[in-house]
Design an enzyme around this catalytic site. Structure first.
Site, PDB file in Angstrom:
ATOM      1  N   CYS A  63      -4.132   0.574  -2.610  1.00 21.74           N
ATOM      2  CA  CYS A  63      -3.957  -0.661  -1.838  1.00 21.74           C
ATOM      3  C   CYS A  63      -2.867  -1.543  -2.444  1.00 21.74           C
ATOM      4  O   CYS A  63      -2.567  -1.472  -3.642  1.00 21.74           O
ATOM      5  CB  CYS A  63      -5.252  -1.459  -1.815  1.00 21.74           C
ATOM      6  SG  CYS A  63      -6.596  -0.706  -0.917  1.00 21.74           S
ATOM      7  N   ASN A 106       0.843  -1.194   0.000  1.00 23.98           N
ATOM      8  CA  ASN A 106       0.000   0.000   0.000  1.00 23.98           C
ATOM      9  C   ASN A 106       0.881   1.248   0.000  1.00 23.98           C
ATOM     10  O   ASN A 106       1.950   1.283   0.611  1.00 23.98           O
ATOM     11  CB  ASN A 106      -1.001   0.005   1.165  1.00 23.98           C
ATOM     12  CG  ASN A 106      -0.385  -0.169   2.534  1.00 23.98           C
ATOM     13  OD1 ASN A 106       0.648  -0.808   2.690  1.00 23.98           O
ATOM     14  ND2 ASN A 106      -1.027   0.383   3.537  1.00 23.98           N
ATOM     15  N   CYS A 137     -10.665  -3.578  -4.250  1.00 29.11           N
ATOM     16  CA  CYS A 137      -9.674  -4.569  -4.700  1.00 29.11           C
ATOM     17  C   CYS A 137     -10.352  -5.857  -5.160  1.00 29.11           C
ATOM     18  O   CYS A 137      -9.905  -6.494  -6.122  1.00 29.11           O
ATOM     19  CB  CYS A 137      -8.662  -4.851  -3.594  1.00 29.11           C
ATOM     20  SG  CYS A 137      -7.515  -3.467  -3.351  1.00 29.11           S
ATOM     21  N   GLU A 144       0.354   5.227   0.647  1.00 28.77           N
ATOM     22  CA  GLU A 144      -0.567   6.275   1.095  1.00 28.77           C
ATOM     23  C   GLU A 144      -0.088   7.639   0.617  1.00 28.77           C
ATOM     24  O   GLU A 144       0.989   7.776   0.026  1.00 28.77           O
ATOM     25  CB  GLU A 144      -0.678   6.208   2.628  1.00 28.77           C
ATOM     26  CG  GLU A 144      -1.208   4.859   3.080  1.00 28.77           C
ATOM     27  CD  GLU A 144      -1.473   4.757   4.570  1.00 28.77           C
ATOM     28  OE1 GLU A 144      -0.991   5.613   5.338  1.00 28.77           O
ATOM     29  OE2 GLU A 144      -2.165   3.797   4.955  1.00 28.77           O
ATOM     30  N   GLU A 173      -2.953  -4.777  -3.055  1.00 31.94           N
ATOM     31  CA  GLU A 173      -3.428  -5.717  -4.082  1.00 31.94           C
ATOM     32  C   GLU A 173      -3.463  -5.058  -5.453  1.00 31.94           C
ATOM     33  O   GLU A 173      -3.045  -5.627  -6.460  1.00 31.94           O
ATOM     34  CB  GLU A 173      -4.841  -6.215  -3.756  1.00 31.94           C
ATOM     35  CG  GLU A 173      -4.984  -6.929  -2.440  1.00 31.94           C
ATOM     36  CD  GLU A 173      -5.391  -5.996  -1.317  1.00 31.94           C
ATOM     37  OE1 GLU A 173      -4.749  -4.940  -1.155  1.00 31.94           O
ATOM     38  OE2 GLU A 173      -6.337  -6.335  -0.597  1.00 31.94           O
ATOM     39  N   CYS A 191     -10.267  -5.165   0.333  1.00 31.46           N
ATOM     40  CA  CYS A 191     -11.387  -4.222   0.365  1.00 31.46           C
ATOM     41  C   CYS A 191     -12.267  -4.435  -0.874  1.00 31.46           C
ATOM     42  O   CYS A 191     -11.879  -5.123  -1.832  1.00 31.46           O
ATOM     43  CB  CYS A 191     -10.885  -2.788   0.435  1.00 31.46           C
ATOM     44  SG  CYS A 191     -10.213  -2.165  -1.113  1.00 31.46           S
TER      45      CYS A 191
END
Ligand code: THU
Length: 133
Positions: free
Chosen positions: A57, A46, A93, A48, A59, A90
C-alpha cells in the site's frame, strides 16, 4: 495557518505521488504523504504485483521510506486515490502507522478528483486499542 502537518500541504504531495502508482490490476491508484518530526515529508504510492499478495500500500511505502531515512515519529498522514471510494487506510496500514505515531496523529483522506474536500480523523479513531509490544 499553513504548517508542515496541515492538510493543504500534505494532500497535494499525496496527489503527486498517486500519479506514480503501479496499479495495473486493481486500477485503484493511491498516493500517501507523511510528515515526520522535523517537518520532512515522505511520499509513497501503491505498488502491485502479478502475484497479487505482494502488493504494498501507498501508506506503508511512505512510512518505510521515512524509517529508512532515519525517522520514526509520524506527525500527520495524508492518503488520496483516484475515483471512489475514499482510501481510508486498510487495517494493516493502520497498525503500521500506530507503530510510529501517537493516537492524536491526524489522518487526512481525499479524492484526487476533488482534493480540496478533505476528510480528517485521527489514528486513535481509526485504530483504538492498537497492539503494541
Ligand atoms: N491500497 C492502498 O494503497 N492503501 C490502502 O490503505 C488500501 C488499499 C491499495 C492496494 C491495492 O493496490 C489497491 O489499493 C486496491 O486494494
Amino acid at each position: 495557518m499553513t504548517t508542515p502537518t496541515s492538510p493543504e500541504m500534505l494532500v497535494p504531495r499525496a496527489v503527486e505521488a498517486s500519479g506514480n502508482a503501479y496499479a495495473p490490476f486493481s486500477k485503484f491508484q493511491v498516493g500517501a504523504a507523511i510528515v515526520v518530526e522535523d517537518g520532512s515529508v515522505f511520499v509513497g504510492c501503491n505498488v502491485e504485483n502479478s502475484s497479487y499478495g505482494l502488493t504494498l500500500c501507498a501508506e506503508r511505502n511512505a512510512i518505510f521510506a521515512a524509517v529508512a531515512a532515519g525517522h520514526r515519529k509520524l506527525k500527520a498522514v495524508a492518503v488520496v486515490a483516484k475515483g471512489d471510494p475514499l482510501p481510508w487506510p486498510c487495517g494493516a496500514c493502520r497498525q503500521v502507522i500506530a507503530e510510529f505515531a501517537e493516537p492524536d496523529c491526524p489522518i487526512y483522506v481525499a479524492s484526487v478528483d476533488n482534493p480540496t474536500h478533505i476528510e480528517s480523523t485521527t489514528l486513535g479513531d481509526l485504530l483504538p486499542h492498537s497492539f503494541r509490544l
